[in-house]
Design a protein around this motif. Sequence first.
Motif, short mmCIF file in Angstrom:
data_model
loop_
_atom_site.label_atom_id
_atom_site.label_comp_id
_atom_site.label_asym_id
_atom_site.label_seq_id
_atom_site.Cartn_x
_atom_site.Cartn_y
_atom_site.Cartn_z
N THR A 150 0.81 -1.21 0.00
CA THR A 150 0.00 0.00 0.00
C THR A 150 0.84 1.26 0.00
O THR A 150 0.32 2.35 -0.23
CB THR A 150 -0.93 0.03 1.23
OG1 THR A 150 -0.14 0.22 2.41
CG2 THR A 150 -1.71 -1.26 1.34
N VAL B 75 -5.84 -7.25 7.69
CA VAL B 75 -4.93 -6.84 6.64
C VAL B 75 -3.48 -7.00 7.08
O VAL B 75 -2.61 -7.40 6.30
CB VAL B 75 -5.20 -5.37 6.24
CG1 VAL B 75 -4.16 -4.88 5.27
CG2 VAL B 75 -6.59 -5.24 5.64
N VAL C 24 -13.29 -6.20 -3.49
CA VAL C 24 -12.25 -5.53 -2.70
C VAL C 24 -12.72 -4.14 -2.27
O VAL C 24 -12.56 -3.74 -1.12
CB VAL C 24 -10.95 -5.42 -3.51
CG1 VAL C 24 -9.96 -4.49 -2.82
CG2 VAL C 24 -10.32 -6.79 -3.69
N SER D 235 -13.53 -3.41 1.62
CA SER D 235 -12.57 -2.58 2.34
C SER D 235 -13.20 -1.75 3.44
O SER D 235 -12.51 -1.26 4.32
CB SER D 235 -11.84 -1.66 1.35
OG SER D 235 -12.74 -0.74 0.75
N PHE E 236 -12.43 -2.88 7.13
CA PHE E 236 -11.12 -2.78 7.77
C PHE E 236 -10.94 -1.43 8.44
O PHE E 236 -11.23 -0.38 7.87
CB PHE E 236 -10.02 -3.03 6.73
CG PHE E 236 -10.24 -4.31 5.98
CD1 PHE E 236 -10.51 -5.49 6.66
CD2 PHE E 236 -10.23 -4.32 4.60
CE1 PHE E 236 -10.73 -6.66 5.98
CE2 PHE E 236 -10.46 -5.49 3.91
CZ PHE E 236 -10.72 -6.67 4.59
N ALA F 109 -7.34 0.63 3.88
CA ALA F 109 -8.62 0.57 3.18
C ALA F 109 -8.58 1.48 1.96
O ALA F 109 -9.05 1.11 0.87
CB ALA F 109 -9.75 0.97 4.12
N LEU G 47 -6.42 -0.11 -0.78
CA LEU G 47 -7.13 -1.20 -1.44
C LEU G 47 -8.14 -0.66 -2.43
O LEU G 47 -8.27 -1.15 -3.56
CB LEU G 47 -7.83 -2.07 -0.39
CG LEU G 47 -6.95 -2.91 0.53
CD1 LEU G 47 -7.80 -3.60 1.57
CD2 LEU G 47 -6.13 -3.91 -0.24
N GLN G 48 -8.87 0.36 -2.04
CA GLN G 48 -9.89 0.93 -2.92
C GLN G 48 -9.27 1.55 -4.16
O GLN G 48 -9.74 1.34 -5.28
CB GLN G 48 -10.70 1.97 -2.15
CG GLN G 48 -11.55 1.39 -1.03
CD GLN G 48 -12.06 2.45 -0.10
OE1 GLN G 48 -11.82 3.64 -0.27
NE2 GLN G 48 -12.78 2.02 0.94
#
Length: 565
Positions: free
Chosen positions: A124, A182, A319, A323, A326, A332, A335-336
């Motif tokens: 990330t 995560v 996803v 997200s 989390f 989050a 991930l987005q």
Amino acid sequence: MRFEELRRSEYAHDKGKLLRIFLLSCAFVAGAIWLSFHPPAGIDRRFIIVLMLITTALFGYVALRVSRKLLSKRPGMVVSTAGLRLWDFPGQIVPWSAIRSFDRIQSKHVDSIALQLDPLFARTLIKRGRFFGSRSKINVVLSNLDGHPAEIYYEFSELASAAREAEAQAPQEGGSEGLDPVLHDARYPVFTYVLIAILVAVYACELAFGVDEPQYGAPSVRTLYILGGTFRQSIIGDGEWWRLFTAPFLHADILHIAFNCIALWFAGQLFERLIGWRWFAAIFFASALGGSVASIWINPPGIVGIGASGGIIGLFAAVIVGSIRFRSGQIAYALQVGAIRILIPSLLPLFGAAKDGDTVDYAAHLGGAVTGAVLTLLLLRLWPRKRPTPRFGAAAIGFSALFVIVTLVSLLPIIYTRQFIVDNPMINYFAGNYKQSATGFASRAAADPATAPYFNLWRYLAQKRGNDVKANDDLAVAARQMDQGAWPYPVYSLFLGELRPAEVMARAADSNQRCEAAFYNGEWYLMGGDSREARQLFQTALSSCPTTYLEYDGAKGELNRLDAH
């Protein structure tokens, strides 16, 4: 739990040391350039140029990196109770919970801290000057910071210990929210790897067992249809609903399967390790099924749909929706963003799917995305905060097993249909597989002497269409084995240049032979480039030949081919 920056220490870059590094790097670059214009005697100039390019690229990069730190007003490192901020990762913070371990590495010239981050969290992080996630190992050079390395390391260690102690007490003090999955799920995405292997194996089978010869490493559209691609008429009109399950395993070419496998790997790294392989598999198969349904519903009726994209896009939609569970806002968000970057281009234009030469089935993408998002919303309601993976894993396995069983059972009609196509020389003839068609007609001629004269004629037609130089010789050999006074010997004489079309027609004894003469005369004109005369004769054969005759099917096929052109 989250830790606010109650205690904070900033460490600027050692500008004096960075300036020395910058000047030294510039000197190396200048020296390399000067050397390229004044090479020493006896040394190949090409070697000097290559050395100059390597040196300039290496030290030029160092000089550029150092100059940015010299001109920046941002601190090199910020250590606080919330975590670690580094100059290389602007606007981002590495929480202490993401640091698995750290060690101080000392040598004569370098004093640094080696950080080992959680692999998922490391993905990330966006490093300055790069467009991809960093690796899980980060090296912080203490000797490049303005301060004594031992004191900086002591401050770092003290805050890390305090944060870990507070984190250990958090479940007792703050309730039972549990650990953020995560950061604490380190399982390998086994299902992702298995699925990628299956997709690659299926693609190899497409090339090995296709009904047409692959072109540039890609199966033909006819092969994709025969092996289970979606087609509206076949599914709705003929009841071949099993195609909804088989199409997601097929791919159009090497790039298609390569991109899908890369996207699937990325989705597995993000999502399978969060929710477990059971629900990951169920979401993929459900999204793939939703993509197949949307493909035949939205696309034009003549489209053959294939590909795992619906299932993969469904995973990325999952996803984004998943997200929200989390607690770590940074993870989050990452991930987005990562999912949206792939998801949005896959859905535009929504209804321009697979037409006008476009090979991307956006309708399947849309169906997969909607299915994946809806299923994940349902999943979140069934996922207690305390559990590392969602509930009802047995139900997920059951659905996935049902999908796989239907797919495996569907191999029976696929194998039967493929074998029928491969063994039918007439189908191969009008599909353009002339070599395969000629072989099939030769086999049928050898197996049935009574009808061998007609099969040998069709072998000749297939050989001529396939530019086989042995076509005339093989026809002459077959003619010598016939009774020259019997039908259809005059047709042989036509193709061997001994008779004209009118003479062949004159020697036909009845209506059946006249319909055959009309067809073969049409083939003769077609070989000579006179498609107009050929069309008229094919129409005559179609209207006069019995439907059980080869010439009836041949006339129908030739007229369809002429109309297509």
